[in-house]
Design an enzyme around this catalytic site. Sequence first.
Site, short mmCIF file in Angstrom:
data_model
loop_
_atom_site.label_atom_id
_atom_site.label_comp_id
_atom_site.label_asym_id
_atom_site.label_seq_id
_atom_site.Cartn_x
_atom_site.Cartn_y
_atom_site.Cartn_z
N GLU A 145 10.68 -13.21 -19.60
CA GLU A 145 9.83 -11.36 -19.79
C GLU A 145 9.20 -11.34 -20.39
O GLU A 145 8.06 -10.57 -20.04
CB GLU A 145 11.40 -11.19 -19.17
CG GLU A 145 10.77 -9.32 -18.92
CD GLU A 145 10.60 -9.01 -18.28
OE1 GLU A 145 10.61 -10.31 -17.17
OE2 GLU A 145 10.49 -8.01 -17.69
N CYS A 149 0.15 -0.97 0.50
CA CYS A 149 0.05 -0.44 -0.29
C CYS A 149 0.58 0.99 0.34
O CYS A 149 2.08 1.46 -0.14
CB CYS A 149 -0.87 0.32 1.80
SG CYS A 149 -1.64 -1.43 1.36
N ASN A 156 1.01 0.20 6.01
CA ASN A 156 1.53 -0.65 5.09
C ASN A 156 2.30 -1.41 5.48
O ASN A 156 3.17 -1.67 6.36
CB ASN A 156 2.35 0.10 3.94
CG ASN A 156 2.63 -0.90 2.97
OD1 ASN A 156 2.39 -1.43 2.69
ND2 ASN A 156 3.86 -0.79 2.34
N GLY A 157 1.68 -2.91 5.66
CA GLY A 157 2.72 -4.07 5.89
C GLY A 157 1.21 -4.88 6.31
O GLY A 157 0.41 -4.67 5.78
N HIS A 195 9.03 -32.51 -25.95
CA HIS A 195 8.55 -33.14 -24.29
C HIS A 195 7.33 -33.07 -23.57
O HIS A 195 6.50 -32.60 -22.26
CB HIS A 195 10.04 -32.57 -23.86
CG HIS A 195 10.71 -32.96 -23.75
ND1 HIS A 195 11.43 -34.06 -24.11
CD2 HIS A 195 12.84 -32.30 -24.65
CE1 HIS A 195 12.92 -34.29 -24.82
NE2 HIS A 195 13.32 -32.89 -24.56
N GLU A 255 1.23 -10.22 -17.47
CA GLU A 255 0.70 -8.87 -16.03
C GLU A 255 0.09 -7.87 -16.78
O GLU A 255 -0.67 -7.29 -16.08
CB GLU A 255 0.94 -8.59 -15.64
CG GLU A 255 2.92 -7.55 -16.27
CD GLU A 255 3.98 -7.33 -15.54
OE1 GLU A 255 3.91 -7.10 -14.46
OE2 GLU A 255 5.55 -7.23 -16.45
C1 AGP Z 1 7.69 -6.55 -13.01
O1 AGP Z 1 6.45 -6.32 -14.50
C2 AGP Z 1 6.06 -7.01 -12.27
N1 AGP Z 1 6.07 -6.26 -11.99
C3 AGP Z 1 6.85 -7.65 -11.09
O2 AGP Z 1 7.63 -8.89 -11.49
C4 AGP Z 1 8.55 -7.24 -10.22
O3 AGP Z 1 9.33 -8.10 -11.07
C5 AGP Z 1 8.32 -8.32 -9.20
O4 AGP Z 1 7.95 -8.73 -8.07
C6 AGP Z 1 9.74 -7.86 -8.27
O5 AGP Z 1 10.16 -6.76 -7.59
P1 AGP Z 1 11.00 -6.02 -7.26
O6 AGP Z 1 12.59 -6.29 -8.59
O7 AGP Z 1 11.01 -4.47 -6.74
O8 AGP Z 1 11.77 -6.53 -6.32
#
Ligand code: AGP
Length: 612
Positions: free
Chosen positions: A485, A2, A102-103, A508, A492
């Site tokens: 990637e 958050c 936040n947490g 496979h 996403e």
């Molecule tokens: C990347 O497009 C994503 N939003 C997500 O996978 C992100 O790379 C992952 O949550 C790691 O985040 P960070 O690099 O801030 O640790």
Amino acid sequence: MCGIVGYTGEKQAVSILLESLEKLEYRGYDSAGIAVLGETEGTEVVKSKGRLSALKQKINGSEQIKGSCGIGHTRWATHGIPSEENAHPHFSNDKNVIAVHNGIIENYSELKEKLKKEGYTFYSQTDTEVAVKLIDYYLKKYGQGPVDALSRMMLRVSGSYAMAIMLRDYPGEIFAVRKDSPMIIGMSGNETYLASDVPAILNYTDCVYYVDNCEIAHLKKGSVEFYNIDREIIGKKPTKINWECESTDKKGYQHFMLKEIHEQPKAVRDTLNSVIRDGKISFEGLGISESDIRKTESICIVGCGSAYHAGVAIQYIIEDLCAVPVRVELASEFRYRKPVLPENTLVIVISQSGETADSLAALRLASSLGYRTHAIVNVYGSTIAREADSVFYTSAGPEIAVATTKAYLTQLIAGYLTALGFASVKGKISESKLEELIMELQSIPDKIVSILSDKERIQWFASKYSNASDVFFIGRGTDYAISMEGSLKMKEISYIHSEAYAAGELKHGTISLVEKGTLVVSVLTQPELFDKMISNMSEVKSRGGYVMGLTGKGNYEIEDTADFTVYIPQTDPHFAAALAAVPLQLMGYYISVAKGIDVDKPRNLAKSVTVE
Ligand code: AGP
């Protein structure tokens, strides 16, 4: 994850809180709320389900709510569904205590039962409401004031928190506590600001304090005091932020993601220049010495999501140039393993935000086991950056879009520089080869520019596939890592199911999923694997699949097999992934736009996952 904000000063709080929250919406956006400590009529709390725009409509201009001290929150739900009741701020029933958080308070259930026995009732399903009422309980039970009550709360709860708290008996003041979730305090004249992240307050000040774990902050108009958990006053030096305000505006682009894709040439150039001096790579400023590098006999790279994908791509390069074994682990897996690594293993944690809970836990596990840790991080002063033994800051600047692009690309660049620097120190590469590869790296930004100038072709192709139900990405070697990637970007932000496969794996089992018209994106930047990839593409085509090829300019024979081809400028195979990623980012972006999705804030996601 958050976003929290706070303000106390001479100005009306509402507009400042809303502007700051706007800059943090990428951290979570299923509900939002603010609380303002009024001049006369006590505290006004307004909250709403949905985006910040819904809250703004509800507030309907800042003249309604008067007050120069307030807190605000934009939520990514963890405990309790997105709803007005569960939106923050949360408060004690007599509004003696009001807070945003936040947490995650992990032991909130037992604490809730304890408080119920003390006569407390609850209106929401959140862990935050429990923490707020626990503070209220300690304030009333011990009567030793806010710092005492907050210290007791911190000693009693387990979990993570960045909390901003207002108390009825302390008008114009804000208290804050932090553990594992990020928090900064900004100062400017008689104004004091609080936020989860720099973009929220960059328009007001570049002078910030980083709140460390288990610290308490007491904010007044134009001043702040810090305490440790033992309630002792501690000194803290301010940090000057060197990000430009403009980094947190779209600057004419339709979405932050497209802007950040176009910022990649600059991000790559700045990252290169951060360690290349007179044609040589210098790691001095990173805190890792040449003897540390010589001692490194193996490397374990850890990360989540795109950061993990960057690690998989870097693995091939480091092994090839340094002859050092490299393994890559998902942080969420590594943190629960009992890793058996060779003694002189360097654990490299990759994280854009530097706050990802799983990656932070993996770093702490590696440190506790006595391994040397190194971080590749984009956000200055973030927790992972501060806790690792050494850190390579990527120079991507603030990244607002939830889907990472420039930060991911600069993670690759940091990995290449690490491979070259390590290979040089270990005597695995000649001076002339090193110079040649550094020069090639320095040509990458201009090569990205030329890819971007061809984006309309990718946009045309992407719009044909906005209704696809499945898209496969295949590659070999670092092209497999890039395929991961490309697939994640597709999933996403366009919500299309996608998988990335090592091309050799297709036969496979997975190839049974290929049917007439199935789009398979094939990445072929590695010369010695080119022919193998062409064979895999033929296998796909013979089952009716539609094959898009992504390869270097000049490899025109691919058109005998591919139905559609995107060319990237030729470069050294070690670095080709950094170029191949760009068309895949654009493809995911344009399909998402064609589907009318909010590209910068895709459903269910948040920019940095600071909870497990
Ligand atoms: C990347 O497009 C994503 N939003 C997500 O996978 C992100 O790379 C992952 O949550 C790691 O985040 P960070 O690099 O801030 O640790």
